[in-house]
Write an enzyme that holds these catalytic residues in place. Structure first.
Site, PDB file in Angstrom:
ATOM      1  N   MET A 177       0.835  -1.202   0.000  1.00  0.00           N
ATOM      2  CA  MET A 177       0.000   0.000   0.000  1.00  0.00           C
ATOM      3  C   MET A 177       0.876   1.261   0.000  1.00  0.00           C
ATOM      4  SD  MET A 177      -3.209  -1.045   0.209  1.00  0.00           S
ATOM      5  CE  MET A 177      -4.054   0.436   0.699  1.00  0.00           C
ATOM      6  N   ASN A 178       0.343   2.329  -0.516  1.00  0.00           N
ATOM      7  CA  ASN A 178       0.957   3.664  -0.459  1.00  0.00           C
ATOM      8  C   ASN A 178       2.288   3.787  -1.181  1.00  0.00           C
ATOM      9  OD1 ASN A 178      -1.127   4.838   1.150  1.00  0.00           O
ATOM     10  ND2 ASN A 178      -0.280   3.757   2.911  1.00  0.00           N
ATOM     11  N   GLY A 230       2.460   4.338  -4.557  1.00  0.00           N
ATOM     12  CA  GLY A 230       2.290   5.162  -5.746  1.00  0.00           C
ATOM     13  C   GLY A 230       1.950   4.381  -7.000  1.00  0.00           C
ATOM     14  N   LYS A 231       1.346   3.204  -6.837  1.00  0.00           N
ATOM     15  CA  LYS A 231       0.989   2.381  -8.005  1.00  0.00           C
ATOM     16  C   LYS A 231       0.029   3.126  -8.921  1.00  0.00           C
ATOM     17  CE  LYS A 231      -0.510  -0.885  -5.325  1.00  0.00           C
ATOM     18  NZ  LYS A 231      -0.179  -0.262  -4.039  1.00  0.00           N
ATOM     19  N   GLU A 274      -5.678  -1.952  -9.759  1.00  0.00           N
ATOM     20  CA  GLU A 274      -6.227  -2.955  -8.829  1.00  0.00           C
ATOM     21  C   GLU A 274      -6.171  -4.355  -9.438  1.00  0.00           C
ATOM     22  OE1 GLU A 274      -6.683  -2.007  -5.877  1.00  0.00           O
ATOM     23  OE2 GLU A 274      -7.023   0.146  -6.050  1.00  0.00           O
ATOM     24  N   GLN A 281      -4.765  -6.973  -8.613  1.00  0.00           N
ATOM     25  CA  GLN A 281      -4.858  -8.124  -7.708  1.00  0.00           C
ATOM     26  C   GLN A 281      -6.242  -8.762  -7.771  1.00  0.00           C
ATOM     27  OE1 GLN A 281      -4.387  -4.965  -6.579  1.00  0.00           O
ATOM     28  NE2 GLN A 281      -5.901  -4.502  -4.996  1.00  0.00           N
TER      29      GLN A 281
END
Length: 184
Positions: free
Chosen positions: A11-12, A14-15, A84, A86
């Site tokens: 998480m976090n 920058g994807k 997203e 995943q």
């Protein structure tokens, strides 16, 4: 040669802002891109790709029922960008891999590698197997080490270790951590 990319991170990292930068670069060169995001992530509205730094774009959504071979059959784009990732199914990852190598158009997928329990998402596991290029986007744990894991927290900031794999909530419900902090 076109490739299937998987850019993954905790998480976090920058994807999403990275995905939006790639879209901008293609469009600056006069190219069309197709932006897709999971229908599960409706934090900022249906079909909105939104980064934590305030960048937003409208996108089409996909669900587990989406057949990418059919959906992408007649698109005229230079690149397909998927946020997203995943949440892709294993079959969808195979469809994207096949599409890249039969159509010659790159697909770049951005997503988490694992859930809050350290278990792989099925889409991520398939992309780690099939992607022609893997790229880790790095971020830091609060302790200063490289974050590779995610934890879920409740409204009191306490770690939650059980529950559904998918609970959309972003910064308020998840935190990136290094492996040491994950296990402590």
């Amino acid at each position: 040669m076109a490739r299937l990319w998987f850019r993954y991170a905790a998480m976090n990292a920058g994807k999403t802002s990275s995905l939006l930068q790639v879209a901008h670069n293609y469009e600056e060169n006069g190219e069309n891109v197709l932006l897709l995001t999971s229908a599960l992530d409706d934090r900022d509205g249906d079909g909105v790709i939104s980064s934590r730094i305030g960048l937003k774009r409208n996108a089409e959504t996909y669900s587990p029922r989406t057949n990418f071979l059919e959906r992408l059959m007649h698109v005229n784009v230079a690149c397909v960008l998927i946020d997203e990732a995943q949440f892709l199914t294993v079959e969808q990852a195979h469809q994207l891999h096949r599409w890249v190598h039969t159509r010659g158009i790159p697909v770049m997928c951005f997503g988490l590698r694992s859930d809050f329990q350290g278990k792989p998402f099925s889409g991520s596991a398939a992309l780690l197997t099939l992607a022609d290029n893997l790229e880790e986007i790095r971020t830091a744990c609060r302790c200063g080490k490289k974050a590779t894991m995610n934890i879920r927290i409740n409204e009191n900031g306490e770690r939650v270790q059980e529950g559904s794999q998918v609970l959309i909530g972003g910064n308020g419900r998840y935190r990136q951590v290094c492996a040491r902090c994950f296990y402590n």
